[in-house]
Design a protein around this motif. Structure first.
Motif, PDB file in Angstrom:
ATOM      1  N   THR A  90      -7.961  -4.949   5.509  1.00 48.54           N
ATOM      2  CA  THR A  90      -7.382  -3.888   4.678  1.00 48.54           C
ATOM      3  C   THR A  90      -8.000  -2.534   5.028  1.00 48.54           C
ATOM      4  N   LYS A  91      -9.296  -2.538   5.313  1.00 52.32           N
ATOM      5  CA  LYS A  91      -9.953  -1.285   5.737  1.00 52.32           C
ATOM      6  C   LYS A  91      -9.429  -0.835   7.092  1.00 52.32           C
ATOM      7  N   HIS A 142     -10.610  -8.344   3.525  1.00 48.98           N
ATOM      8  CA  HIS A 142     -11.021  -7.000   3.100  1.00 48.98           C
ATOM      9  C   HIS A 142     -11.298  -6.099   4.305  1.00 48.98           C
ATOM     10  N   GLN A 143     -11.854  -6.660   5.366  1.00 47.77           N
ATOM     11  CA  GLN A 143     -12.067  -5.865   6.577  1.00 47.77           C
ATOM     12  C   GLN A 143     -10.722  -5.446   7.164  1.00 47.77           C
ATOM     13  N   GLU A 203      -8.485  -6.923  -8.326  1.00 48.62           N
ATOM     14  CA  GLU A 203      -8.138  -7.992  -7.398  1.00 48.62           C
ATOM     15  C   GLU A 203      -8.663  -9.321  -7.950  1.00 48.62           C
ATOM     16  N   ILE A 227     -11.905 -14.115   2.552  1.00 43.31           N
ATOM     17  CA  ILE A 227     -11.789 -12.904   1.715  1.00 43.31           C
ATOM     18  C   ILE A 227     -12.478 -11.733   2.403  1.00 43.31           C
ATOM     19  N   ASN A 228     -13.666 -11.957   2.957  1.00 42.67           N
ATOM     20  CA  ASN A 228     -14.375 -10.882   3.665  1.00 42.67           C
ATOM     21  C   ASN A 228     -13.553 -10.373   4.852  1.00 42.67           C
ATOM     22  N   ASP A 247       0.831  -1.195   0.000  1.00 38.09           N
ATOM     23  CA  ASP A 247       0.000   0.000   0.000  1.00 38.09           C
ATOM     24  C   ASP A 247       0.872   1.254   0.000  1.00 38.09           C
ATOM     25  N   VAL A 252      -7.732   0.593  -1.932  1.00 32.49           N
ATOM     26  CA  VAL A 252      -8.244  -0.515  -2.735  1.00 32.49           C
ATOM     27  C   VAL A 252      -7.405  -0.611  -4.005  1.00 32.49           C
TER      28      VAL A 252
END
Length: 136
Positions: free
Chosen positions: A104-105, A101-102, A115, A97-98, A50, A111
């Motif tokens: 990463t937030k 993604h949480q 992906e 995956i969910n 990032d 983003v």
């Protein structure tokens, strides 16, 4: 031209970053293999990539940097986890995956431009492997 230097692990030196095409910089990184919830090692690579993405955007502009982070959603570890938990591969990979993604937030990561999941590109992988075999 920028003065961005990147560590070269092969030569153990810092090399000047020279994109192949300075008007369209591409960044492809390996994302998670989604068989278990993310751990601190996953977080480390997320933050490093990032940060690099943010630097490249500052240097070359948002419209000139493409950041691809893949998701490996087919793998022996995923199959084994599915068997051990008596759960479908889709259920396991979707949940992980969910969670990823949480995470990463929570880490305030941007983003990526795309992906892709490995399962969406099996045919492409087979074709690439075939082309490499034919070259040898």
């Amino acid at each position: 031209m920028t003065n961005l230097q990147i560590s070269n692990s092969l030569t153990r030196s810092k090399d000047l970053f020279k994109p192949i095409n300075p008007t369209k910089v591409g960044m492809y990184v390996c994302g998670p293999t989604v068989y278990a919830n993310p751990h601190v090692g996953n977080g480390r690579s997320l933050v490093v990539f990032d940060l690099l993405f943010r630097v490249l955007v500052q240097l070359y502009g948002k419209d000139n940097v493409t950041y691809i982070r893949n998701i490996t959603d087919v793998d022996d570890k995923i199959i084994e986890t599915s068997k051990q938990n008596n759960s479908s591969i889709d259920k396991i990979t979707t949940e992980v995956i969910n969670n990823f993604h949480q995470n990463t937030k929570d880490l305030n990561c941007l983003v990526p431009s795309a992906e892709p999941k490995a399962t969406e590109h099996i045919k492409d992988m087979i074709e690439m492997i075939d082309s490499l075999i034919k070259k040898n």
